[in-house]
Scaffold this motif. Structure first.
Motif, PDB file in Angstrom:
ATOM      1  N   GLU A 299       0.877  -1.465   0.091  1.00 30.01           N
ATOM      2  CA  GLU A 299       0.265   0.288   0.036  1.00 30.01           C
ATOM      3  C   GLU A 299       1.015   1.329  -0.221  1.00 30.01           C
ATOM      4  O   GLU A 299       0.426   2.344  -0.850  1.00 30.01           O
ATOM      5  N   VAL A 300       1.902   1.504   0.808  1.00 26.19           N
ATOM      6  CA  VAL A 300       2.526   2.259   1.317  1.00 26.19           C
ATOM      7  C   VAL A 300       4.181   2.475  -0.554  1.00 26.19           C
ATOM      8  O   VAL A 300       4.149   3.975  -0.260  1.00 26.19           O
ATOM      9  N   GLY A 301       3.605   1.821  -1.021  1.00 30.40           N
ATOM     10  CA  GLY A 301       4.575   1.622  -2.439  1.00 30.40           C
ATOM     11  C   GLY A 301       5.706   1.120  -2.608  1.00 30.40           C
ATOM     12  O   GLY A 301       7.012   1.673  -2.477  1.00 30.40           O
ATOM     13  N   TYR A 302       6.520   0.503  -1.158  1.00 28.11           N
ATOM     14  CA  TYR A 302       7.843  -0.229  -1.244  1.00 28.11           C
ATOM     15  C   TYR A 302       7.676  -1.687  -1.776  1.00 28.11           C
ATOM     16  O   TYR A 302       9.162  -1.480  -2.249  1.00 28.11           O
ATOM     17  N   GLY A 303       6.613  -2.128  -2.803  1.00 28.65           N
ATOM     18  CA  GLY A 303       7.567  -2.199  -3.493  1.00 28.65           C
ATOM     19  C   GLY A 303       6.935  -4.402  -3.469  1.00 28.65           C
ATOM     20  O   GLY A 303       5.592  -3.944  -1.963  1.00 28.65           O
ATOM     21  N   VAL A 304       7.150  -4.864  -3.579  1.00 27.07           N
ATOM     22  CA  VAL A 304       6.433  -6.382  -3.494  1.00 27.07           C
ATOM     23  C   VAL A 304       7.350  -7.389  -3.053  1.00 27.07           C
ATOM     24  O   VAL A 304       7.875  -7.826  -3.412  1.00 27.07           O
ATOM     25  N   PRO A 305       7.039  -7.822  -2.022  1.00 26.55           N
ATOM     26  CA  PRO A 305       7.698  -8.470  -0.408  1.00 26.55           C
ATOM     27  C   PRO A 305       7.681  -9.949  -1.253  1.00 26.55           C
ATOM     28  O   PRO A 305       7.172 -10.209  -1.713  1.00 26.55           O
ATOM     29  N   ASP A 306       8.900 -10.263  -0.944  1.00 26.57           N
ATOM     30  CA  ASP A 306       9.600 -12.208  -1.414  1.00 26.57           C
ATOM     31  C   ASP A 306       9.170 -12.741  -0.041  1.00 26.57           C
ATOM     32  O   ASP A 306      10.619 -12.987   0.379  1.00 26.57           O
ATOM     33  N   PRO A 307       8.427 -13.368   0.838  1.00 25.69           N
ATOM     34  CA  PRO A 307       8.486 -14.540   2.011  1.00 25.69           C
ATOM     35  C   PRO A 307       9.733 -15.168   1.456  1.00 25.69           C
ATOM     36  O   PRO A 307       9.847 -15.899   2.417  1.00 25.69           O
ATOM     37  N   GLY A 308       9.011 -15.840   0.267  1.00 27.88           N
ATOM     38  CA  GLY A 308       9.554 -17.360  -0.155  1.00 27.88           C
ATOM     39  C   GLY A 308      11.345 -17.053   0.484  1.00 27.88           C
ATOM     40  O   GLY A 308      11.956 -17.873   0.746  1.00 27.88           O
ATOM     41  N   MET A 309      11.475 -15.871  -0.196  1.00 28.61           N
ATOM     42  CA  MET A 309      13.319 -15.468  -0.819  1.00 28.61           C
ATOM     43  C   MET A 309      13.675 -15.061   0.846  1.00 28.61           C
ATOM     44  O   MET A 309      14.607 -15.489   1.201  1.00 28.61           O
ATOM     45  N   MET A 310      12.642 -14.258   2.103  1.00 29.05           N
ATOM     46  CA  MET A 310      12.673 -14.592   2.930  1.00 29.05           C
ATOM     47  C   MET A 310      13.044 -15.644   3.979  1.00 29.05           C
ATOM     48  O   MET A 310      14.368 -15.585   4.298  1.00 29.05           O
ATOM     49  N   LYS A 311      12.825 -16.207   3.443  1.00 32.59           N
ATOM     50  CA  LYS A 311      12.420 -17.871   4.474  1.00 32.59           C
ATOM     51  C   LYS A 311      13.356 -18.453   4.387  1.00 32.59           C
ATOM     52  O   LYS A 311      14.586 -19.320   4.982  1.00 32.59           O
ATOM     53  N   ASP A 312      14.092 -18.429   2.660  1.00 34.62           N
ATOM     54  CA  ASP A 312      14.932 -19.420   2.154  1.00 34.62           C
ATOM     55  C   ASP A 312      16.533 -18.434   2.844  1.00 34.62           C
ATOM     56  O   ASP A 312      17.518 -19.586   2.414  1.00 34.62           O
ATOM     57  N   ALA A 313      17.036 -17.384   3.196  1.00 32.37           N
ATOM     58  CA  ALA A 313      17.454 -16.860   3.452  1.00 32.37           C
ATOM     59  C   ALA A 313      18.527 -17.118   4.689  1.00 32.37           C
ATOM     60  O   ALA A 313      19.161 -16.632   5.734  1.00 32.37           O
ATOM     61  N   GLY A 314      16.953 -17.763   5.375  1.00 31.34           N
ATOM     62  CA  GLY A 314      17.713 -18.435   7.008  1.00 31.34           C
ATOM     63  C   GLY A 314      17.027 -17.621   7.851  1.00 31.34           C
ATOM     64  O   GLY A 314      17.346 -17.661   9.092  1.00 31.34           O
ATOM     65  N   LEU A 315      16.343 -16.355   7.677  1.00 36.00           N
ATOM     66  CA  LEU A 315      15.370 -15.410   8.448  1.00 36.00           C
ATOM     67  C   LEU A 315      14.393 -16.502   9.965  1.00 36.00           C
ATOM     68  O   LEU A 315      13.474 -17.175   9.056  1.00 36.00           O
ATOM     69  N   GLU A 316      14.420 -16.110  11.009  1.00 37.30           N
ATOM     70  CA  GLU A 316      13.246 -16.567  11.044  1.00 37.30           C
ATOM     71  C   GLU A 316      12.091 -15.333  11.517  1.00 37.30           C
ATOM     72  O   GLU A 316      12.496 -13.803  10.906  1.00 37.30           O
ATOM     73  N   MET A 317      11.084 -16.046  10.695  1.00 36.02           N
ATOM     74  CA  MET A 317      10.223 -14.578  10.356  1.00 36.02           C
ATOM     75  C   MET A 317       9.431 -14.398  11.703  1.00 36.02           C
ATOM     76  O   MET A 317       8.648 -15.185  11.742  1.00 36.02           O
ATOM     77  N   ALA A 318       8.036 -13.334  11.268  1.00 42.94           N
ATOM     78  CA  ALA A 318       7.049 -13.206  11.740  1.00 42.94           C
ATOM     79  C   ALA A 318       6.200 -12.192  10.839  1.00 42.94           C
ATOM     80  O   ALA A 318       6.669 -11.692   9.818  1.00 42.94           O
ATOM     81  N   VAL A 319       4.867 -11.818  11.260  1.00 41.10           N
ATOM     82  CA  VAL A 319       4.295 -10.895  10.239  1.00 41.10           C
ATOM     83  C   VAL A 319       3.390 -10.060  11.245  1.00 41.10           C
ATOM     84  O   VAL A 319       3.341 -10.156  12.587  1.00 41.10           O
TER      85      VAL A 319
END
Length: 458
Positions: A299-319
């Motif tokens: 909505e704010v125009g940051y772009g399109v996040p890629d949660p799959g890439m974030m997970k594959d990078a080895g990150l612990e994730m929260a939403v």
């Protein structure tokens, strides 16, 4: 000395509560509930298949999870036709502006242009009322733990107002003490009041304390290093935005944090929407989790996040839901659906990010990522009785091929029939039972109208 906290709801009922009001007023001690009939997803260690289990609640905690529990002296609640799960965890929500729903479409020119004059006109009473409304929205959506990212603390009374409103709600969470919106990049936030707040904090509270900072994207190196160091000296978890917009991502500030040894499990980074994979991996190597808010990032125009890439990078994730100014509604089910589907779209592959993983990000892993208290995000014997029941027999949810799909793609807040937090019932038979919604929304509407007029926002 105990500080006074202002909870302002309506003019007819002004409230002043001491910081000790963080301890729950409505003590569930001695109350026992037996929750029966549901298919239970405990999330112990990650996704768990639903199982026909009973849950015995005593003194605000889960005393026992087993099949066919006998507890003659407990109040039995039949949740047949439901999935019973841990309450959802929102890891990043600017609750102070909840009443400003949709104001980023004003004549002031978008989110930043609108929120600047509004934040200047904001009052402690407005912050308290926003939190009050936000907590009702949270419970309605099945959120039982909220990290309140308070980034318009213009004076101590603003912090006091939000803290007291959080405590009065009975919802578990964290107050992440922040800074005024108008604070310059080279100016320190009020670290003295942060320390005072921390020294007064009671131990027996549903609300914890953290710190929200501007971080390296929005403050000078001298400032962010001093602020992070102070927060760590106080033993408080830290969160800040980073790498959201493309111009912010181009700074590659994760490298500066790593160089200063200011990454780790206590440093919770938000967004990284535009960050390259290399920066995501560096963040993961430093041990910091990542919090995303896909609706508002779009909505704010940051772009399109890629949660799959974030997970594959080895990150612990929260939403997270982030805020109502941009997102409109507070709906973690929609957040989960968008998170899963964005990963699939980027990968050009169905279930590139499994639904079960996304539900984990919204419960167990999300809680662990932001250092929520032990047991939050799971159903565990001895853990907090924070749980929700989602109907499997509603128009949205029946039929549904699998429970993980139901939870991340089919269910809506209206399907959350039952919410319990610390052994206290907040939603029953699909209705909020601790909130006068008509009064609350009328007060919010009136206050927002006054603030908009004062700020010259239409």
């Amino acid at each position: 000395m105990t500080r006074l906290s202002l909870v302002a709801g309506c003019a007819a009922l002004p409230l002043s509560l001491p910081l000790t009001a963080l301890a729950q007023d409505d003590d569930p001690s001695g109350r026992r509930y037996l929750l029966s009939g549901a298919q239970v997803i405990t999330m112990q260690g990650g996704w768990t298949p639903p199982a026909p289990l009973d849950i015995l609640i005593e003194d605000g905690k889960i005393a026992r999870i087993d099949a066919d529990i006998e507890a003659a002296d407990a109040t039995e609640i039949d949740l047949s036709g439901h999935l019973l799960t841990p309450g959802l965890v929102d890891s990043h929500w600017h609750m102070w502006n909840t009443i400003a729903r949709g104001y980023e479409r004003s004549d002031q020119g978008g989110f930043a242009g609108t929120m600047k004059p509004l934040s200047g006109a904001w009052t402690p009473e407005a912050s308290a009322l926003s939190v009050e409304l936000g907590m009702a929205l949270a419970v309605n959506s099945g959120i039982t733990y909220v990290n309140n990212w308070a980034h318009n603390v213009k004076a101590p009374e603003f912090a006091d107002a939000e803290i007291a409103a959080m405590a009065a709600s009975g919802v578990r969470g964290r107050f992440s003490y922040g800074y005024p919106q108008a604070l310059g990049q080279g100016a320190l936030m009020d670290l003295a009041d942060l320390e005072t707040t921390q020294s007064d904090w009671p131990e027996d509270s549903l609300i914890g304390l953290g710190v929200s900072l501007r971080g390296p994207d929005r403050s000078t190196p001298e400032i962010w290093t001093q602020e992070i160091t102070k927060a760590r000296d106080l033993g408080l978890p830290v969160t800040f935005h980073m790498g959201g917009a493309p111009e912010a991502a181009e700074k590659h500030n994760v490298a500066a944090l790593a160089e200063q040894k200011m990454l780790g499990k206590d440093i919770h980074v938000v967004h990284m929407t535009s960050a390259p994979e290399e920066d995501l991996r560096k963040l993961a190597e430093g041990g910091s989790p990542l919090i995303i808010s896909p609706w508002t990032e779009l909505e704010v125009g940051y772009g399109v996040p890629d949660p799959g890439m974030m997970k594959d990078a080895g990150l612990e994730m929260a939403v997270s839901v982030d805020n109502t100014v941009l997102a409109g509604q507070i709906n973690m089910f929609e957040v989960m659906r968008l998170t899963a589907d964005l990963a699939d779209g980027h990968a050009h592959k169905q279930q590139a990010l499994p639904d079960a993983d996304v539900f984990d990000w919204a419960t167990r892993q999300g809680a662990r990522s932001i250092m929520a208290p032990e047991g939050v995000g799971t159903l565990t014997e001895g853990g907090p009785a924070d749980l929700i029941a989602i109907s499997t027999e509603g128009l949205n949810t029946r039929p549904a091929a699998s429970p993980d799909f139901l939870l991340t793609h089919a269910a809506e807040p209206e399907d959350v029939s039952f919410v319990m937090i610390a052994g206290e019932i907040h939603k029953e038979n699909g209705k909020l039972i601790r909130v006068d919604l008509g009064d609350l929304t009328a007060r919010a509407d009136a206050m927002m109208g006054d603030l908009a007029a004062q700020a010259g926002v239409q």
